[in-house]
Design a protein around this motif. Structure first.
Motif, PDB file in Angstrom:
ATOM      1  N   TRP A  33      35.578  31.926  31.136  1.00 16.54           N
ATOM      2  CA  TRP A  33      34.253  32.538  31.193  1.00 16.54           C
ATOM      3  C   TRP A  33      34.212  33.597  32.279  1.00 16.54           C
ATOM      4  CZ3 TRP A  33      30.581  32.229  35.171  1.00 16.54           C
ATOM      5  CH2 TRP A  33      29.330  32.780  34.846  1.00 16.54           C
ATOM      6  N   ARG A  34      34.807  33.277  33.457  1.00 10.81           N
ATOM      7  CA  ARG A  34      34.834  34.241  34.554  1.00 10.81           C
ATOM      8  C   ARG A  34      35.657  35.475  34.186  1.00 10.81           C
ATOM      9  NH1 ARG A  34      33.015  33.153  40.021  1.00 10.81           N
ATOM     10  NH2 ARG A  34      34.440  34.840  40.327  1.00 10.81           N
ATOM     11  N   ARG A  36      36.093  36.705  31.157  1.00 10.97           N
ATOM     12  CA  ARG A  36      35.300  37.514  30.224  1.00 10.97           C
ATOM     13  C   ARG A  36      34.176  38.248  30.946  1.00 10.97           C
ATOM     14  NH1 ARG A  36      35.761  32.788  27.189  1.00 10.97           N
ATOM     15  NH2 ARG A  36      33.605  32.265  27.659  1.00 10.97           N
ATOM     16  N   ALA A  37      33.553  37.592  31.929  1.00  8.69           N
ATOM     17  CA  ALA A  37      32.471  38.240  32.684  1.00  8.69           C
ATOM     18  C   ALA A  37      33.015  39.411  33.498  1.00  8.69           C
ATOM     19  CB  ALA A  37      31.794  37.226  33.603  1.00  8.69           C
ATOM     20  N   ARG A  38      34.199  39.241  34.059  1.00  7.07           N
ATOM     21  CA  ARG A  38      34.824  40.322  34.830  1.00  7.07           C
ATOM     22  C   ARG A  38      35.153  41.506  33.928  1.00  7.07           C
ATOM     23  NH1 ARG A  38      39.381  37.903  36.397  1.00  7.07           N
ATOM     24  NH2 ARG A  38      38.167  36.543  37.735  1.00  7.07           N
ATOM     25  N   ARG A  40      33.669  42.267  31.059  1.00  8.47           N
ATOM     26  CA  ARG A  40      32.395  42.860  30.650  1.00  8.47           C
ATOM     27  C   ARG A  40      31.848  43.763  31.754  1.00  8.47           C
ATOM     28  NH1 ARG A  40      29.983  38.402  29.324  1.00  8.47           N
ATOM     29  NH2 ARG A  40      30.604  38.539  27.169  1.00  8.47           N
ATOM     30  N   ARG A  41      31.915  43.297  33.007  1.00 10.10           N
ATOM     31  CA  ARG A  41      31.430  44.090  34.138  1.00 10.10           C
ATOM     32  C   ARG A  41      32.235  45.374  34.303  1.00 10.10           C
ATOM     33  NH1 ARG A  41      31.535  40.256  37.543  1.00 10.10           N
ATOM     34  NH2 ARG A  41      33.606  40.659  38.349  1.00 10.10           N
ATOM     35  N   ASP A  62      30.040  43.630  24.599  1.00 13.79           N
ATOM     36  CA  ASP A  62      29.925  42.166  24.530  1.00 13.79           C
ATOM     37  C   ASP A  62      30.892  41.577  23.514  1.00 13.79           C
ATOM     38  OD1 ASP A  62      28.042  41.869  26.519  1.00 13.79           O
ATOM     39  OD2 ASP A  62      26.356  42.078  25.127  1.00 13.79           O
ATOM     40  N   SER A  66      34.034  39.096  24.422  1.00 13.86           N
ATOM     41  CA  SER A  66      34.020  37.737  23.886  1.00 13.86           C
ATOM     42  C   SER A  66      35.200  37.445  22.966  1.00 13.86           C
ATOM     43  CB  SER A  66      32.722  37.501  23.106  1.00 13.86           C
ATOM     44  OG  SER A  66      31.626  37.621  23.958  1.00 13.86           O
TER      45      SER A  66
END
Length: 78
Positions: A33-34, A36-38, A40-41, A62, A66
């Protein structure tokens, strides 16, 4: 007395070992999850022309974050 009739081959250090505890499963999911968040950012920080250079639009960020194994150029309709 015991005899060894076969040899065991060394296992590469990079192979994943089986997950045995639920805590390890949660930890690995959290790490993914981290990641993917990185991603995305980082993609959100790019300009529109930089995103087009790599083959995605701002609306696809997104989706790309994902689904890292899917080619982003395949989801665009032309």
């Amino acid at each position: 007395m015991s005899r060894i009739y076969g040899t065991t081959e060394p296992v590469p250090a990079a192979t994943r070992r089986p997950v045995y505890s639920p805590l390890e499963v949660y930890w690995e999911a959290f790490q993914e999850w981290r990641k993917r968040a990185r991603l995305r950012r980082q993609l959100c920080q790019l300009s529109d022309s930089e995103l087009i250079d790599i083959g995605i639009t701002r609306g696809e960020i997104d989706y790309v974050a994902s689904h890292p194994s899917i080619d982003p150029t395949g989801c665009r309709s032309r």
